[in-house]
Design an enzyme around this catalytic site. Structure first.
Site, short mmCIF file in Angstrom:
data_model
loop_
_atom_site.label_atom_id
_atom_site.label_comp_id
_atom_site.label_asym_id
_atom_site.label_seq_id
_atom_site.Cartn_x
_atom_site.Cartn_y
_atom_site.Cartn_z
N SER A 39 0.83 -1.21 0.00
CA SER A 39 0.00 0.00 0.00
C SER A 39 0.86 1.25 0.00
CB SER A 39 -0.92 0.01 1.22
OG SER A 39 -1.93 -0.95 1.05
N ASN A 68 -6.00 -7.73 -2.70
CA ASN A 68 -5.63 -8.07 -1.33
C ASN A 68 -4.63 -7.16 -0.63
OD1 ASN A 68 -7.13 -10.64 -1.27
ND2 ASN A 68 -5.64 -11.25 -2.82
N TYR A 69 -3.84 -6.41 -1.39
CA TYR A 69 -2.74 -5.70 -0.75
C TYR A 69 -2.81 -4.17 -0.80
CZ TYR A 69 -0.32 -10.09 -0.09
OH TYR A 69 0.02 -11.34 0.33
N ILE A 70 -3.37 -3.65 -1.88
CA ILE A 70 -3.40 -2.19 -1.99
C ILE A 70 -4.66 -1.68 -1.31
CG2 ILE A 70 -3.54 -0.26 -3.61
CD1 ILE A 70 -2.09 -2.17 -5.66
#
Length: 899
Positions: free
Chosen positions: A639, A856-858
Site C-alpha cells: 500500500s 488483497n494488498y493495496i
DNA sequence: GTCATCGACTCAGAAATCTTGAT
DNA sequence: GATCAAGATTTCTGAGTCGATGA
C-alpha cells in the site's frame, strides 16, 4: 525432506568469527563499511538464560546478567517455549509497556537507539545495484539462463528497488510526523485513540453514492458490469447496512442471528454411454460406475498437460484408481472376464476424453436461447443458497457449492497431487446456524454431521476433505459486511505500522550486528521481509510441496556473490503455490556478512535461519505493535509503495495526469499497480497465445510501415525533387533496409494476394447463401473465377513493385498531394505508436498478475483517492465485484485521503 | 510448560465464463 | 448484426498465515 539444520550454528558470534568472515567477504565500498556496520565490541549482547534454563529476554549485559549460553546451542524445536507461546522478551516488553501509550513507548525506544553506534543510513542503500535497464518493460527477452523467470518482472524489480530508497525515506519522515502530531494531542485522547485503533471506522460522506463513479458521475453506461445494476438494486443499496458508520468493538462475536439454506451438493454421477469405454492394452473394459467415475476424472482432463504430464499426478491417480477397482470388483472385458489392470501405461482414456470434449463442445455451440434457458434453470436452483440473513440483513454467501469429487490438483511437486478427492456426503457436513433458526434440510435420506450455533466464527458450513484432512468452509462473499470489516481492519493495521516502521527498521539494522545469533538472524530475516516483501515461511510437513518463505529458507536457496559483484545475493526458491522467486538483490555489507556467518558449518539443505521460526519472529514483532506479524509488512509495503507512486504522478507538474485522457490515466494506475505486483512477486503463466499475439502486433506495425514506404514512393512520383532531400531519402532507405526486409515484403505480397482471394471467395459464398435463402439461383462458379482475376491483377502489380519499387509504385489517387501524403504518414505513425504501447504493456504483463495485489494488498482507499484526484471513473479500475467489495472505501474516501 | 496440531481465516493462480471490439 | 478472438471478470479451490488448543 531436507533436514532443518536447526542449532548448527553458534549461539554467540565471536569476534574471531566476525574477523574470519571479514577476510572472506569481497572488498566493498569503504564508506559503506564504515556506515553503521561496526561490530559491537563494546556492547556485550547475550541471550540471558533464566536459572531453570528457560530463555530470557535479550538485554544489554550492562542491565542483565550474562549467564549460560547453552540454550542457544539447542535447536529451536527442542527448546522449551515461553509463557503462553510468547517469548520472554515480548512478554517482558509488553509487561512493562503495554499499558503505556504508544507515543510514550516510543520515547524509550528512541533512548535505546541512542546507545548504539548504528546509523540507519543502510536503509538508504538501494536494494539492487543500478543496472543499465533503461527500458522498464523490455520487449526483448533476456538471454539469461532463467528461462522461466519473468524477465519484465526482474528488470522492473530492479527499478523498483531504486525507488524504494526514496519510498523508505518518505516512510521514515511520515512515522516521525505522525508521532509528533500525536504528541501534541492531549494525553487522554491519545490513549483512547491507540486503544481503539482497530475499531476506527471510515467516515462516510453524507451524500456518497455507494456504487457510483469516483467523481460523482453516473455509473458507466456500457457493459454488463453496470447493466445488471437495476433501479431496484440501487434502491436496495440505499437501505444497505453501512457498517463503517457504526461502532462494533467486539471482535469475538461475529453475529447475533444467522439463518441460511445450507449448501448445494454437486449432481450425482451420470454413467458414460455404453459405447464409451476405457481401454486397457488396446481392449475396451467395463467398470463399475464408481470406478468409471474415477477414470472419467482423469479422462476428462487429458488436455491438462500440467497435471497428466506430471508423473506424481499419474502415479497417485493410478494408485487410487486401483484401490477403487479392487473395491468394486475390478475391470471386465467384452466377454465378462476379469482384466487385471496393473500397468498405467497400458491405459487409454482417449474415448472418455473425446466424449467429454464433445459434451463441452455441444454446450458451447448451443443457441443463445438454449444457453439462456440453461442459465435460468441453474440460477433458479441456486437462488436460495445465494444469500443468508445475518443479524436481520441479507448478505451474499460465497462458496455455497460443495466441492465436487475429482482429482486433487496440488500445485508444483505436491506429493499428493492426482489423488482422488472423494464425494462429500451430507453426513460429513456440519452446519452453523443461529439458535432457534430453521435448520436447512439435508438432501432426502441424509443427515447432517452436526448442527452447531457458534457465533464466534463466520462460516455457515464445514467439512473435511480426504486428501490432506484440511477443513473446508462455506463463508460469506467478499462483498459481505463481515469480510468488509475484516478487510478494513487489515488495512488499518498496515496504516498503524506506518507509525512504527522507522524504529522497527532502526532496531533491526542495529540487531544486524548483535552478538547473539538468534537476534542477528531475526534482524536479517526482518530485513528481507521488509525489503523484499517475503512471506513469513512457516514450517511445512513431509506430505506437502517443498516450498519456503523467509524463515524456512535453506542455504541452497541463496547464492552469495563473488568479488565482481560485492554484496549481492541471488535468491532462487519456490514460494507459495510453487511460484519461483528468482532474483539477485544488493544487500548491505552487514547483511552479506551475516549470511556468510549463518552458512558456517551447514550443508545446502540446512536452514539459513536455524534459530528462527515464525512464532518467534511474530512474537518479537508484537512487541512493537499489537497484532503486528510478518504478513502485515506485505500489506504495508504494497500500500505504501502504491501511495508513493501516486504521489510521484501528482508531483509531475509538467504532464498533469488530470488533463490526460482516460487511457493514459488507466495506464498510469496500472503502472503503479504493476510495481506493487512485482514487489509481491505475483506471477502468472504466460498464455499459450502470447507469442502469436505479439507476432500479430509486430506484423501490424510492419504492415503500417510498409504503407508508409509505399506512400513515400508515391511522394517521389508527385515531386521528383524529393530525391535530393537527404533526410527524406534516408527515411525511405531506413524503412527498406532496417524495418522491411526484402524477404518480409515478398511474404507480405503473398499474404495480400491470398487475403484478397479469401475476401472474394467469402463474399461470393455469402451472396450465394442469400440467393438460396431467397429461393433464387446461386451464382455460377465461372462468376467466382471472373472475380478472382482481380486478385491475379493485384499479384502482377505487386510483383512489378517488388522488382522495381521506384519505377512501379504508382500514385493511387489522382488527387494526392504531398501534404495529403504527409498527413497519411503522420496518421500511420500515431497508429504505430499505439500498437507499440500496447505491445510494451502486454509484454510487461506477460508474467505479472496485477489482480492479486489490487484485491488483497493495496488499500482500496488509495485507488479511490487516485480516481477522485485525477478524475477517473472508479469503474475503470474496479470491476463490479471490486466496487461491491470496497464499497466502504468508495463511500468514505475523498481526493485528499492519505494512506 | 511445551510444542505439535488444529481451526479459521486470507491469499493465490488457473480455469471458466462473460464482455468487448474488430471484421 | 453475426462471428470470433482477445481481454476482462468471476469462480474455484489449493496454499499460505497465525492464533488457539490440548496432550
Amino acid at each position: 525432506m531436507p533436514s532443518t539444520g536447526r542449532g548448527k550454528g553458534p549461539a554467540m558470534i565471536s569476534k574471531a568469527l566476525e574477523q574470519k568472515v571479514d577476510r572472506e567477504v569481497p572488498d566493498g565500498d569503504e564508506d559503506q563499511a564504515a556506515d553503521g556496520i561496526a561490530v559491537l565490541d563494546d556492547v556485550d549482547m547475550v541471550d540471558a538464560v533464566a536459572p531453570r534454563g528457560q530463555r530470557r529476554a535479550r538485554k544489554p549485559a550492562v542491565k542483565e546478567d550474562t549467564t549460560d549460553e547453552s540454550d542457544d546451542d539447542v535447536p529451536l524445536t527442542k527448546r522449551r517455549k515461553t509463557v503462553n507461546g510468547t517469548p520472554k522478551k515480548a512478554v517482558k516488553e509488553s509487561d512493562s509497556e503495554d499499558d503505556i501509550p504508544l507515543t510514550k513507548r516510543r520515547t524509550s525506544a528512541v533512548k535505546k537507539e541512542v546507545v548504539t553506534q548504528h546509523s540507519d543510513s543502510d536503509s538508504d542503500v538501494p536494494l539492487t545495484k543500478k543496472r543499465a535497464a533503461t527500458n522498464k518493460r523490455p520487449l526483448v527477452k533476456d538471454e539469461s539462463d532463467d528461462s522461466d523467470v519473468p524477465i519484465a518482472a526482474s528488470a522492473a524489480r530492479k527499478s523498483l528497488a531504486k525507488e524504494k530508497k526514496d519510498i523508505e525515506k518518505a516512510a521514515d519522515v511520515t512515522a516521525k510526523k505522525i508521532r509528533a502530531a500525536e504528541k501534541k494531542k492531549p494525553a487522554a485522547k491519545r490513549v483512547k485513540k491507540e486503544e481503539s485503533e482497530d475499531e476506527v471506522k471510515p467516515k462516510a460522506k453524507p451524500k456518497a453514492k455507494a456504487n457510483g463513479t469516483a467523481n460523482g458521475t453516473k455509473k458507466g453506461a456500457k457493459g454488463k458490469a453496470v447493466k445488471d445494476e437495476s433501479p431496484q438494486e440501487e434502491e436496495e443499496e440505499d437501505e444497505e447496512y453501512k457498517w463503517w458508520l457504526e461502532q462494533n468493538n467486539d471482535n469475538s462475536v461475529k453475529w447475533t442471528t444467522l439463518s441460511h439454506n445450507g449448501v448445494l451438493f454437486p449432481p450425482e454421477y451420470e454413467p458414460l454411454p455404453k459405447h464409451v469405454k476405457l481401454y486397457y492394452d488396446g481392449k475396451p473394459v467395463t467398470l463399475h460406475p464408481k470406478a468409471e467415475e474415477v477414470a472419467g476424472f482423469f479422462g476428462s482432463m487429458l488436455n491438462s498437460e500440467v497435471n497428466v504430464g506430471n508423473p506424481i499426478f499419474c502415479a497417485n491417480f493410478f494408485d487410487d484408481f486401483q484401490t477403487v477397482l479392487k473395491e468394486t470388483g475390478g475391470a471386465k472385458d467384452a466377454d465378462g472376464k476379469k482384466v487385471n489392470i496393473k500397468d498405467f501405461k497400458k491405459l487409454d482414456f482417449t474415448k472418455i476424453f473425446e466424449y467429454y470434449e464433445a459434451d463441452r463442445e455441444a454446450k458451447r455451440s448451443r443457441s443463445a436461447a438454449e444457453k439462456k434457458a440453461a442459465k435460468a434453470e441453474k440460477d433458479a436452483a441456486e437462488e436460495k443458497y445465494l444469500t443468508c440473513k445475518l443479524d436481520g440483513r441479507t448478505e451474499k454467501v460465497g462458496n455455497f457449492r460443495v466441492e465436487p469429487p475429482g482429482l486433487f490438483r496440488g500445485r508444483g511437486q505436491h506429493p499428493k497431487t492426482g489423488r482422488v478427492k472423494q464425494r462429500v456426503m451430507p453426513e460429513q457436513v456440519t452446519i452453523n446456524i443461529g439458535k432457534g433458526e430453521k435448520v436447512p434440510s439435508p438432501p432426502p435420506g441424509h443427515n447432517w454431521a452436526k448442527v452447531i450455533h457458534d457465533n464466534t466464527v463466520t462460516w455457515l458450513a464445514t467439512w473435511k476433505e480426504n486428501i490432506n484432512g484440511n477443513t473446508k468452509y462455506v463463508m460469506l462473499a467478499a462483498t459481505s459486511s463481515l469480510k468488509g470489516m475484516s478487510d478494513f481492519k487489515k488495512f488499518e493495521k498496515a496504516r498503524e505500522l506506518k507509525k512504527h516502521i522507522d524504529r522497527i527498521r532502526k532496531d533491526y539494522q542495529k540487531d544486524l550486528v548483535s552478538k547473539v545469533m538468534v537476534d542477528r538472524q531475526r534482524a536479517t530475516a526482518m530485513y528481507f521481509i521488509d525489503k523484499l516483501a517475503l512471506r513469513a515461511g512457516n514450517e511445512k510437513g513431509e506430505d506437502e510441496a517443498d516450498t519456503v518463505g523467509c524463515c524456512s529458507l535453506r542455504l541452497e536457496h541463496i547464492t552469495l556473490s563473488t568479488t565482481e559483484e560485492p554484496f549481492h545475493v541471488t535468491f532462487d526458491f519456490l514460494g507459495k503455490d510453487s511460484i519461483r522467486y528468482h532474483d539477485t538483490v544488493e544487500v548491505t555489507e552487514q547483511v552479506y556478512k551475516n549470511l556468510k556467518i549463518f552458512e558456517k558449518r551447514k550443508s545446502p539443505e540446512d536452514q539459513l535461519f536455524d534459530r528462527l521460526n515464525t512464532p518467534t519472529l511474530n512474537a518479537h514483532l508484537r512487541s512493537y505493535m499489537p497484532g503486528l506479524t510478518a504478513k502485515v509488512f506485505r500489506t504495508y509495503n504494497a500500500s505504501w509503495t502504491m501511495a508513493q507512486e501516486i504521489k510521484l504522478l501528482e508531483a509531475d507538474k509538467k504532464n498533469p495526469l488530470k488533463k490526460a485522457n482516460v487511457h493514459e490515466k488507466i495506464l498510469a494506475y496500472n503502472e503503479a499497480n504493476r510495481k506493487v505486483a512485482i514487489l509481491c512477486n505475483h506471477q502468472r503463466t504466460v498464455g499459450k497465445a502470447h507469442d502469436t499475439q505479439m507476432e500479430k502486433l509486430e506484423y501490424k506495425v510492419k504492415e503500417k510501415k510498409y504503407k508508409q514506404y509505399r506512400i513515400k514512393h508515391m511522394m517521389l512520383k508527385i515531386n521528383p525533387k524529393l530525391e535530393k532531400d537527404k533526410s527524406f531519402m534516408a527515411d525511405l532507405n531506413n524503412l527498406y533496409k532496417n524495418v522491411l526486409t526484402e524477404k518480409w515484403i515478398e511474404q507480405h505480397h503473398k499474404d495480400l494476394v491470398e487475403g484478397e482471394k479469401v475476401k472474394i471467395q467469402k463474399k461470393f459464398e455469402k451472396e450465394n447463401e442469400k440467393l438460396e435463402a431467397d429461393g433464387e439461383k446461386p451464382l455460377k462458379d465461372s462468376e467466382l473465377e471472373d472475380r478472382l482475376t482481380a486478385a491475379d491483377d493485384l499479384e502482377k502489380q505487386l510483383a512489378k513493385e517488388f522488382k522495381d519499387p521506384k519505377k512501379n509504385i504508382a500514385v493511387e489517387n489522382a488527387n494526392s498531394t504531398i501534404e495529403k501524403c504527409e498527413n497519411n504518414i503522420a496518421k500511420l505513425d500515431e497508429s504505430i505508436q499505439a500498437i507499440e504501447t500496447q505491445m510494451i504493456d502486454k509484454e510487461a504483463n506477460k508474467t505479472i498478475a496485477l489482480g492479486t495485489s489490487k484485491l488483497n494488498y493495496i488499500d482500496p482507499r488509495i485507488t479511490v483517492m487516485f480516481c477522485k484526484k485525477f478524475e477517473l471513473p472508479i469503474e475503470k479500475v474496479f470491476s463490479k465485484t471490486l466496487r461491491d467489495k470496497f464499497k466502504w472505501a468508495i463511500d468514505s474516501t475523498d481526493e485528499n485521503w492519505d494512506f
